[in-house]
Design a protein around this motif. Structure first.
Motif, PDB file in Angstrom:
ATOM      1  N   THR A  97      -6.020  -2.057   3.723  1.00 59.89           N
ATOM      2  CA  THR A  97      -6.285  -3.129   2.758  1.00 59.89           C
ATOM      3  C   THR A  97      -6.617  -2.520   1.395  1.00 59.89           C
ATOM      4  N   ARG A  98      -7.304  -1.423   1.412  1.00 63.90           N
ATOM      5  CA  ARG A  98      -7.591  -0.692   0.167  1.00 63.90           C
ATOM      6  C   ARG A  98      -6.288  -0.257  -0.504  1.00 63.90           C
ATOM      7  N   LYS A  99      -5.331   0.250   0.283  1.00 61.52           N
ATOM      8  CA  LYS A  99      -4.041   0.672  -0.267  1.00 61.52           C
ATOM      9  C   LYS A  99      -3.333  -0.486  -0.970  1.00 61.52           C
ATOM     10  N   ILE A 100      -3.349  -1.654  -0.368  1.00 64.46           N
ATOM     11  CA  ILE A 100      -2.694  -2.816  -0.979  1.00 64.46           C
ATOM     12  C   ILE A 100      -3.426  -3.210  -2.260  1.00 64.46           C
ATOM     13  N   ALA A 101      -4.759  -3.198  -2.225  1.00 63.71           N
ATOM     14  CA  ALA A 101      -5.534  -3.520  -3.434  1.00 63.71           C
ATOM     15  C   ALA A 101      -5.186  -2.552  -4.568  1.00 63.71           C
TER      16      ALA A 101
END
Length: 180
Positions: free
Chosen positions: A15-19
Motif C-alpha cells: 500500500t505504501r508503494k501505491i501511495a
C-alpha cells in the motif's frame, strides 16, 4: 503547505508503494509526501481538506491493525483517535489492496470500513470505481456495481495496476483540483 494529504496503512509495504506511485505524479505544492498512519498525528491528518487514503484488506476482510495480525499498528489503532473529529468540508478518496483469488468473499472489504467511518463524520467521498474486469465473488466495498474506491490486486493483476491507478486519478481530478 501541500493541498492534498496522502495517508496509508500497510502490513507488507504494498500500500505504501501505491501511495508513493500516486505522489510521484504530483509536485510538493500539490501533494504531500505519503505518510503511514502509524506515524501520523491527528493534527497533521486534519490539516488537509483533500485526503487520499490507502489500505490493504487483511485476513478475512479486516482493516490492518494488531488484531488482524499486522506487524505494526495501523488503521485499526488510528481511527479511534479520529472518532470525535468532524470531516465536514473534507473530500476523501480511498484506494484498497486485496487478493480476489485467495479471498474472493471479502475482496477489498477494508475500503468499506474506511468509507463508512469518514462518511459518518461528514466527509465527501469520491472515487468510486467500476467492478467490471475483476474476478471476486463478494465485497462489502461494492455498491451498485462500483467499488467505494479504487480496488487493486497486486497479487493476481499487477499488470493492470498502472492503468487502473491512472484512470482513477483522472476520475477524481476535478474533485481534488488535480492537473490531469
Amino acid at each position: 503547505m501541500a493541498k492534498i494529504g496522502v495517508f496509508f496503512g500497510t502490513d507488507t509495504g504494498n500500500t505504501r508503494k501505491i501511495a508513493k506511485q500516486i505522489k510521484k505524479q504530483f509536485d510538493d505544492d500539490l501533494m504531500a509526501k505519503p505518510l503511514n498512519v502509524n506515524r501520523t498525528e491527528v493534527a497533521d491528518f486534519m490539516s488537509y481538506d483533500f485526503l487520499i487514503l490507502g489500505t490493504p484488506t487483511l485476513g478475512d476482510g479486516l482493516l490492518p491493525g494488531l488484531s488482524a495480525d499486522a506487524e505494526n499498528e495501523s488503521w485499526e489503532e488510528f481511527l479511534p483517535k479520529l472518532e470525535d473529529q468532524s470531516f465536514d468540508g473534507k473530500t476523501i478518496a480511498i484506494f484498497g489492496l486485496g487478493d480476489q483469488v485467495t479471498y474472493p468473499l471479502e475482496f477489498v472489504n477494508a475500503i468499506y470500513f474506511l468509507h463508512e467511518f469518514f462518511e459518518e463524520r461528514g466527509a465527501t467521498l469520491v472515487g468510486q470505481w467500476p467492478t467490471a474486469g475483476y474476478g471476486f465473488e463478494e465485497s462489502m466495498a461494492v455498491v451498485d456495481d462500483n467499488f467505494l474506491g479504487l480496488a487493486l490486486d497486486l497479487d493476481n493483476e499487477s499488470a493492470l495496476t498502472e492503468e487502473r491507478l491512472s484512470g482513477w486519478l483522472k476520475s477524481i481530478s476535478d474533485d481534488f483540483g488535480l492537473p490531469l
